[in-house]
Design an enzyme around this catalytic site. Structure first.
Site, PDB file in Angstrom:
ATOM      1  N   ASP A 100       0.866  -1.077  -0.038  1.00 34.25           N
ATOM      2  CA  ASP A 100      -0.074   0.009  -0.157  1.00 34.25           C
ATOM      3  C   ASP A 100       0.915   1.313   0.143  1.00 34.25           C
ATOM      4  OD1 ASP A 100      -2.811   1.187   0.614  1.00 34.25           O
ATOM      5  OD2 ASP A 100      -1.795   2.023   1.980  1.00 34.25           O
ATOM      6  N   HIS A 300      -6.880  -6.234  -1.113  1.00 34.31           N
ATOM      7  CA  HIS A 300      -6.030  -5.565  -0.955  1.00 34.31           C
ATOM      8  C   HIS A 300      -4.882  -5.648   0.053  1.00 34.31           C
ATOM      9  CE1 HIS A 300      -4.072  -1.204  -0.910  1.00 34.31           C
ATOM     10  NE2 HIS A 300      -4.276  -1.325   0.331  1.00 34.31           N
TER      11      HIS A 300
END
Length: 321
Positions: A100, A300
Site C-alpha cells: 500500500d 488489498h
C-alpha cells in the site's frame, strides 16, 4: 512469534521497530492504516531463511512519533526515514518490501538510492515514479469529490470518522477492501457517496474471514486508540500534490535494482484509472523485474490475506539476488 521491539531515532523522530532474525537486512514497510503488525506472518518465514527482518511503524503511525507539521509527511521525508533507518540499524544496504503506501516509499527509495537498496518489492501498489500517486486534481476529475484520496484532504473530517471506533474501523476496512468482501461489486474505487460518511460503503462484517482474528483487530485498534491517531497517516495523503513538485526533478528515472510486484485480482488498486496500463509497463519502469504475480481471490491486504503465497514469492525473489 519471537519478535523483538525497540525504538530507533531517525531524522529527529523515534520510530518503533519490530525485528527478528540475523543476516541480510529486509525492511518491511506497511501501508494505511496499518502498522508493523501487518507483517506478522512474514517474520518467522524470512528469519528462518537467514534474513534480518525489520518492520517499523512509519512516521506518524501507531507507536512511532508524529511529525510536527503536515508538510513533514512528504515522500522525500518518508524515503529519508528509510535511508536513515538502514544506517541506524548498522547496515550498509537493505531489501525493501512495501505494501500500500509502503510500496511508493519503497519504490521511491529504490529509485533515488540504489546504492542503499539491494532490491525492492511492492505489494498492491505498482511503481509510479517519481511521484508515487496521481495528483488529487487528476483523481477529482476522474472520480469526483467522494474519491477517498480527495475526501482525506479536508483536515479533521476523516480523522474523526476513523477514530470514533477504532475496532469497528479496522474490521470494516480490513474486510471491506479484502477479497472476502461479500459485495461482489468489489474491486472498485473507494468512493464516498454524497451525504455519506467515509465507511458507509463498508458495513460491519457479519463475521471475520479466516485470515483475520478478533485478536488481530484488537492489536490494530490499540495502536489507533488515541483520538488523533489517524491524523499522521492521513497527512501522508495530504502531501500527494506537494509530492508532484518535490519529485519533479526525477521524472524519467527508472528503478535499476531487481524488483518484484505482487497484487491480488480483487484489490481495488488494480482497477484504478491507468493502473492496468502501468502494470503493462513494469518491465520498462523496472528493467530488472523478477516477476509480476497475481494472487487469485486476494484483495488489498496482500500479505495478510495470502501469507503463504507472499512468503513463497519473497523467498524466491530473495534467493535470486
Amino acid at each position: 512469534m519471537n519478535v523483538k521491539h525497540h525504538r530507533v531515532e531517525v531524522n529527529g523522530l523515534r520510530l518503533h521497530v519490530a525485528e527478528q532474525g540475523e543476516g541480510p537486512l529486509v525492511l518491511l514497510l506497511h501501508g494505511f492504516p496499518e502498522s508493523w503488525y501487518s507483517w506478522r506472518h512474514q517474520f518467522a518465514a524470512l528469519a528462518e531463511a537467514g534474513y534480518r527482518v525489520v518492520a517499523p511503524d512509519q512516521r506518524g503511525y501507531a507507536r512511532s512519533d508524529r511529525a510536527a507539521s503536515v508538510e513533514e509527511y512528504s515522500l522525500p521525508h518518508l524515503a529519508g526515514d528509510v535511508t536513515a533507518l538502514i544506517g541506524a540499524l548498522g547496515a550498509e544496504e537493505a531489501v525493501l518490501v512495501g505494501h500500500d503506501w509502503g510500496a511508493p516509499v519503497a519504490w521511491t527509495t529504490a529509485l533515488l538510492r540504489p546504492d542503499l537498496v539491494r532490491a525492492v518489492a511492492g505489494l498492491s501498489v505498482p511503481p509510479l515514479p517519481p511521484t508515487g500517486m496521481p495528483s488529487t486534481g487528476s483523481s477529482r476529475r476522474t472520480y469526483g469529490e467522494g474519491y477517498y484520496q480527495v475526501y482525506f484532504q479536508e483536515p479533521g473530517r476523516a480523522d474523526a470518522e476513523l477514530a470514533a471506533d477504532p475496532a469497528a474501523t479496522m474490521r470494516r476496512l480490513l474486510v471491506g477492501a479484502s477479497g472476502d468482501n461479500p459485495d461482489r461489486s468489489w474491486p472498485r474505487p473507494w468512493i464516498v457517496g454524497e451525504g455519506e460518511a467515509l465507511l458507509d460503503g463498508m458495513p460491519e462484517p457479519a463475521e471475520l474471514p479466516d485470515w483475520l482474528t478478533a485478536e488481530d483487530v484488537a492489536v490494530f485498534a490499540e495502536d489507533y486508540s488515541a483520538p488523533d491517531a489517524f491524523t499522521g497517516p492521513l497527512n501522508w495523503y495530504r502531501n500527494i500534490d506537494r509530492n508532484q513538485g518535490l519529485m519533479s526533478a526525477f521524472h524519467g528515472l527508472r528503478i535499476e535494482v531487481p524488483a518484484l510486484y505482487v497484487a491480488g485480482d480483487r484489490d481495488m488498486v488494480t482497477v484504478l484509472e491507468g493502473v492496468p496500463e502501468l502494470r503493462g509497463m513494469l518491465p520498462l519502469i523496472a528493467p530488472k523485474l523478477h516477476a509480476d504475480i497475481t494472487l487469485s481471490g486476494c484483495g488489498h491486504w496482500t500479505q495478510q490475506e495470502r501469507p503463504k503465497e507472499v512468503n513463497a514469492a519473497l523467498l524466491d525473489f530473495l534467493a535470486a539476488l
